[in-house]
Design a protein around this motif. Structure first.
Motif, mmCIF file in Angstrom:
data_model
loop_
_atom_site.group_PDB
_atom_site.id
_atom_site.type_symbol
_atom_site.label_atom_id
_atom_site.label_comp_id
_atom_site.label_asym_id
_atom_site.label_seq_id
_atom_site.Cartn_x
_atom_site.Cartn_y
_atom_site.Cartn_z
ATOM 1 N N SER A 140 -19.720 28.753 -34.815
ATOM 2 C CA SER A 140 -18.681 29.123 -33.837
ATOM 3 C C SER A 140 -18.198 27.873 -33.101
ATOM 4 O O SER A 140 -18.937 26.895 -32.984
ATOM 5 C CB SER A 140 -19.255 30.112 -32.811
ATOM 6 N N CYS A 143 -19.004 28.327 -27.084
ATOM 7 C CA CYS A 143 -20.376 28.501 -26.581
ATOM 8 C C CYS A 143 -20.320 28.876 -25.099
ATOM 9 O O CYS A 143 -19.296 28.663 -24.441
ATOM 10 C CB CYS A 143 -21.208 27.243 -26.801
ATOM 11 N N TYR A 187 -18.183 22.104 -30.082
ATOM 12 C CA TYR A 187 -17.702 23.332 -29.429
ATOM 13 C C TYR A 187 -16.407 22.991 -28.704
ATOM 14 O O TYR A 187 -16.324 21.995 -27.993
ATOM 15 C CB TYR A 187 -18.763 23.892 -28.485
ATOM 16 N N GLY A 383 -10.891 31.521 -34.111
ATOM 17 C CA GLY A 383 -11.539 32.092 -35.287
ATOM 18 C C GLY A 383 -10.809 33.339 -35.752
ATOM 19 O O GLY A 383 -9.712 33.634 -35.288
#
Ligand code: SF4
Length: 430
Positions: A140, A143, A187, A383
Motif C-alpha cells: 500500500s 500508512c 508511503y 490504488g
C-alpha cells in the motif's frame, strides 16, 4: 510444524488500524508469519472496536462463529475493556483476551498459546511504547501513524474512554523518526491519527503545531492527512495551526466533530465546547483555505434531544455546509452516564432524524461537488477503487476516480469531467 502463523482481523477506527500495523510489526520481529486467510492460520487475532453497539454485535457474531469452529482465537483491542463478559460468553473457549495497550505482551501470549495454554486474560497496559513496533502495511502507499492515544474528554455517551484512557502522546522525536522511515519506504499518503489529535502533547508539553511543523519539514513526495480533533483544543492556536496546514505537504482535510447543533445537548454530552466554538473553527478554516474539505460527526437522538434541538443541528449543517457528515443514531454504551438517562429518544424518531439529516447532507455534498466540474490539477494515485477504476486524491482530499489503471504512489494531472455525491470523475491530462 513451520513458523507460527496468524491471521489478523481489524475493526474500528484509524487508531485501531495503526494498532494492527504495530501488532503485525511486533509479530514479524518475533518471526510469527502473517497469512491472508484464516484457514491457513494457527491463530486468529481479532483487533476489536467497541465504539458502537452495531459494531459490537458484528464482532460478537464473528466470535460465536469462530468459537463453534474451535479455532485458536486471541481477542485484542477495545471491546474486551468495554464488554468483557459478553466477549467471554461469545467465545468461552478463547485462547487469550487482551486490551488495546498490550501489543508487546501479545507476542509473549502467542508463544504461550502455541505451547497449549488457553483462557489467558491480560487487560493491563504494557509499560513500553508500542510505537517501536510500527511498520506500515505491505502493498500500500497509505500508512496510518498514531500521534497519541486516549483523550482529555469524559463525554457521557462514550465507552472508548474506558478502553483508551487519558491522552498518551508519542514524542516529536520518535514520530519524526517513524515518519522518515515511512517516507523512505515509499508511503505517499501518511495519515496522522488519534482519538483527538487536538490534545496531542497536553501531558508532555509538546504541541500539535510544533509536531506538524517538524513533520512538514521532512523532504519527500508524500502528503499528510491529519485525523480528527475537537474544536476547543485548536482554537487557542488556530492561526499557527492553519499556517502550517496551508503547506502543500498537508491534504486540506479537517475532521472536526460537532455531534449536535444544540448547546444544551452538547452540555449533556459534556463535549466542553459550544456550537459557536465549532463554527468559529470551521469559519477560520474556510476563510484561510477556501478549498478545504470539512468533515464532521453528528449524533442524532441523544437522550433529551427535542425537535427544537435537532432543528438547530439541521440549521448549523445547512449554514456551514460541511460536505462530509458521519451520522450516528445514539445508542447506549455499557457503563456510560448517558446510558442511565431516563429521557431516551424513541427509535422511530431517531430513524426519522437520521433520514432528514442524511437528505440534507446529500444536498450539500451534491451541490458542493458540482463546483469541482472542470477543475484541473494534480492528484495522488492511491490504488484500485472499490467500484472499479483507480482511486486518487486531490489536495482537498476529494475522492477522484479515473477509469484507467495507474501506478499507486504516482501523481498525475487530471480534469474533472463529472461529479457525483460520493466522488469526482476525471480524465488524465496527457
Ligand atoms: S473525546 Fe469524548 S468521544 Fe472522544 S474518545 Fe474522548 S471521551 Fe470519547
Amino acid at each position: 510444524m513451520g513458523a507460527t502463523s496468524y491471521y489478523l482481523e481489524t475493526y474500528g477506527c484509524a487508531l485501531n488500524t495503526a494498532d494492527s500495523d504495530m501488532i503485525a510489526g511486533h509479530l514479524s520481529d518475533r518471526g510469527v508469519k502473517r497469512v491472508l486467510s484464516p484457514d491457513e492460520a494457527h491463530v486468529i487475532i481479532l483487533n476489536t472496536c467497541g465504539v458502537k453497539e452495531p459494531t459490537e454485535d458484528r464482532i460478537i457474531h464473528r466470535l460465536e462463529e469462530l468459537s463453534k469452529m474451535a479455532r485458536l482465537v486471541i481477542v485484542a483491542g477495545c471491546l474486551p475493556i468495554i464488554s468483557l463478559r459478553r466477549v467471554q460468553r461469545a467465545i468461552p473457549n478463547y485462547a487469550a483476551i487482551l486490551g488495546p495497550q498490550s501489543i508487546e505482551t501479545l507476542g509473549l501470549i502467542v508463544d504461550r498459546v502455541m505451547k497449549g495454554e488457553r483462557g489467558l486474560l491480560h487487560l493491563e497496559p504494557d509499560t513500553g511504547s508500542k510505537l517501536q513496533f510500527f511498520k506500515g502495511p505491505p502493498g500500500s502507499v497509505v500508512c496510518t501513524v498514531p500521534l497519541c492515544e486516549g483523550c482529555l474528554g469524559s463525554c457521557t455517551y462514550c465507552a472508548v474512554k474506558f478502553a483508551r484512557g487519558n491522552v498518551k502522546s508519542y514524542s516529536i522525536k520518535s514520530l519524526h523518526d517513524v515518519v522518515c522511515r515511512c517516507v523512505h519506504q515509499g508511503y505517499r499518503e501518511i495519515r496522522l491519527t488519534g482519538q483527538d489529535t487536538g490534545v496531542y502533547g497536553h501531558e508532555t508539553g509538546e504541541t500539535l503545531v510544533e509536531l506538524l511543523q517538524v513533520l512538514e519539514a521532512i523532504k519527500g513526495a508524500h502528503m499528510f492527512r491529519l485525523g480528527m480533533f475537537n474544536p476547543h483544543h485548536i482554537l487557542a492556536s488556530i492561526d499557527e495551526f492553519l499556517q502550517v496546514m496551508s503547506s502543500p505537504r498537508f491534504f486540506k482535510f479537517f475532521h472536526i466533530p460537532l455531534q449536535s447543533g444544540s448547546n444544551s445537548i452538547l452540555g449533556d454530552m459534556e463535549r466542553r465546547y459550544s456550537v459557536e466554538d465549532w463554527q468559529s473553527a470551521v469559519r477560520s478554516i474556510q476563510r484561510k483555505i477556501p478549498l478545504a474539505t470539512i468533515a464532521t460527526d453528528i449524533i442524532v437522538g441523544f437522550p433529551g434531544e427535542t425537535d427544537e434541538d435537532f432543528n438547530k443541528t439541521l440549521e448549523v449543517i445547512s449554514n456551514l455546509k460541511p460536505p462530509i457528515v458521519n451520522i450516528s443514531k445514539y445508542g447506549d454504551r455499557p457503563g456510560t452516564v448517558a446510558s442511565r438517562a431516563k429521557n431516551k429518544v424513541n427509535t422511530s424518531v431517531k430513524k426519522d432524524r437520521s433520514r432528514q439529516l442524511s437528505a440534507l447532507v446529500t444536498e450539500v455534498i451534491t451541490e458542493q461537488n458540482a463546483t469541482w466540474l472542470g477543475w484541473t490539477g494534480p492528484v495522488l494515485v492511491v490504488g484500485a477503487a472499490s467500484k472499479g477504476g483507480t482511486l486518487c486524491r486531490n489536495t482537498s482530499y476529494k475522492a477522484v476516480i479515473i477509469q484507467k489503471q495507474l501506478t499507486p504512489g504516482s501523481t498525475v494531472d487530471v480534469e474533472i469531467t463529472m461529479t457525483h455525491r460520493t466522488h469526482l470523475a476525471a480524465t488524465v491530462i496527457p
